[in-house]
Each structure stands twice: as structure tokens, then as C-alpha cells.
Design a protein around this motif. Structure first.
Motif, PDB file in Angstrom:
ATOM      1  N   LEU A   1      28.412  67.109  58.295  1.00 46.51           N
ATOM      2  CA  LEU A   1      29.383  66.254  57.616  1.00 46.51           C
ATOM      3  C   LEU A   1      30.709  66.978  57.387  1.00 46.51           C
ATOM      4  O   LEU A   1      31.773  66.359  57.457  1.00 46.51           O
TER       5      LEU A   1
ATOM      6  N   GLN B   1      29.312  58.609  63.450  1.00 39.97           N
ATOM      7  CA  GLN B   1      30.520  57.815  63.236  1.00 39.97           C
ATOM      8  C   GLN B   1      30.274  56.342  63.550  1.00 39.97           C
ATOM      9  O   GLN B   1      30.837  55.462  62.903  1.00 39.97           O
TER      10      GLN B   1
ATOM     11  N   LEU C   1      28.633  54.817  60.497  1.00 34.00           N
ATOM     12  CA  LEU C   1      29.555  54.604  59.377  1.00 34.00           C
ATOM     13  C   LEU C   1      30.280  53.260  59.449  1.00 34.00           C
ATOM     14  O   LEU C   1      30.736  52.747  58.421  1.00 34.00           O
TER      15      LEU C   1
ATOM     16  N   LYS D   1      28.579  60.273  53.191  1.00 31.89           N
ATOM     17  CA  LYS D   1      29.814  60.814  53.751  1.00 31.89           C
ATOM     18  C   LYS D   1      30.078  62.249  53.317  1.00 31.89           C
ATOM     19  O   LYS D   1      30.946  62.910  53.862  1.00 31.89           O
TER      20      LYS D   1
END
Length: 194
Positions: free
Chosen positions: A102, A116, A119, A126
């Protein structure tokens, strides 16, 4: 007239060359999730994972309730393709410190690309330590562009294990699915020349 034709073909060739990376990235398959078996450490988190399939799409819905802050999380992941009736051949295995991944933007590129992509589909981890709270993914569909185009039409499994440094398991799961080339963009029929 020759000069005009030469310039036209030159421009056409240049345009095709510039468009080539996008064209080569096109995928003629779909990734279909079939089942997600998992086990979570009830002292550390509660997890609910559902596979949803309809005629066109396959997706995951995930809700994770982290019950205490998690520091220094190790992650092991692997992907395997089915070769025989019940035999899987491991294609890739990665072990890494999740917290370092991260923080380090230049780390393992494949893991970073997949992370990614995750996300984009909800509220997900995060930063580290992973804070107590609820995290979720909604209608997550694996982006086929992240996978090589030469994958065969077969079943696959993706295994994942999250643990604390002294091997205390946080989460362990196996996602089963298949690569289906019969549904991928009409299986190249619209590009047939004959």
C-alpha cells in the motif's frame, strides 16, 4: 496522384500502428466467477462474500467488518488453471507484506494493478494499519484487460491468505471461476473474413 496515394497510405499505416496497442489488448473472453469458499478469523473480522451471475455479467459483492486495527499484514495469493478433471496447475504465486504494498507505489506491478482495479468498486483498504470498520466491494468484475489474451478456456482458482506476522490467520479464501470464450464479444465472429 501517386504522391497523394503515398501520403494517404502512409497516414493510414501510421494510424494503424498507433492504434495497434489498443487493438492487441482486446479480449475475446469473459471471466465468470462460480464460487468463493472462505474462512475468516472471527476475533479479527467478519466477512460476507457473494458471487452473482446473470446472463451477461459475473460479479462479487464483499462486505468485511474489521473488528480491530490490523498492523503488518502478510498476503499470499496464487492463481491456478485446471488442466485435467480435478488437477490445477499453478501459474503464479505472490507473497508480500500488504502494508508495504500500500505504501510502495513502485512495488509488484501486477498486484498493484489488480488492487487499483478493486479500489474502483467500493470502500476498500487504503492504508495501514487497517482501521477497524466496514469495507465493501459492490459488483466487482475482473477487468479482462489485466489478463493475458492467450489464456485457454478452462476453470481457474485464485487463492488468498491474509495473516499476521506470526502466522495468525486473518482470512483465507479460494475464488473459483472459468474463462469462457464462447461469450466473449461474439467469439470474434464479427471480424471473420469469410
Amino acid at each position: 496522384m501517386r504522391k497523394v496515394l503515398f501520403i494517404s497510405f502512409y497516414v493510414l499505416g501510421l494510424l494503424l500502428l498507433l492504434r495497434c496497442p489498443t487493438t492487441l489488448a482486446w479480449r475475446s473472453f469473459k471471466v465468470i466467477f462460480t464460487q468463493f469458499d472462505y474462512e475468516a478469523n472471527a476475533k479479527l473480522l467478519d466477512a460476507k462474500i457473494q458471487v452473482q451471475n446473470n446472463s451477461e455479467l459475473s460479479s462479487l459483492n464483499v462486505v468485511i467488518n474489521v473488528l480491530e486495527n490490523l498492523n503488518d499484514v502478510d498476503m499470499t495469493g496464487s492463481m491456478a488453471l485446471q488442466t485435467d478433471q480435478a488437477n490445477y496447475t499453478n501459474l503464479l504465486t505472490r507473497t508480500l507484506n500488504f502494508c508495504k504494498m500500500l505504501k510502495d507505489r513502485s512495488g509488484d506491478p501486477l498486484t498493484r494493478l489488480i488492487y487499483q482495479d478493486l479500489l474502483k468498486h467500493g470502500k476498500w483498504f487504503k492504508e495501514c494499519p487497517i482501521q477497524k470498520g466496514i469495507y465493501s466491494l459492490h459488483d466487482y468484475r475482473l477487468d479482462e484487460e489485466l489478463l493475458p489474451s492467450f489464456l485457454p478456456e478452462t476453470n481457474f482458482k485464485i487463492s488468498m491468505r491474509l495473516s499476521k506476522p506470526k502466522s495468525e490467520q486473518i482470512f483465507q479464501g479460494v475464488l473459483f471461476g472459468r474463462i469462457d470464450k464462447s461469450k466473449g464479444f461474439n467469439n470474434l465472429k464479427m471480424f471473420s473474413l469469410g
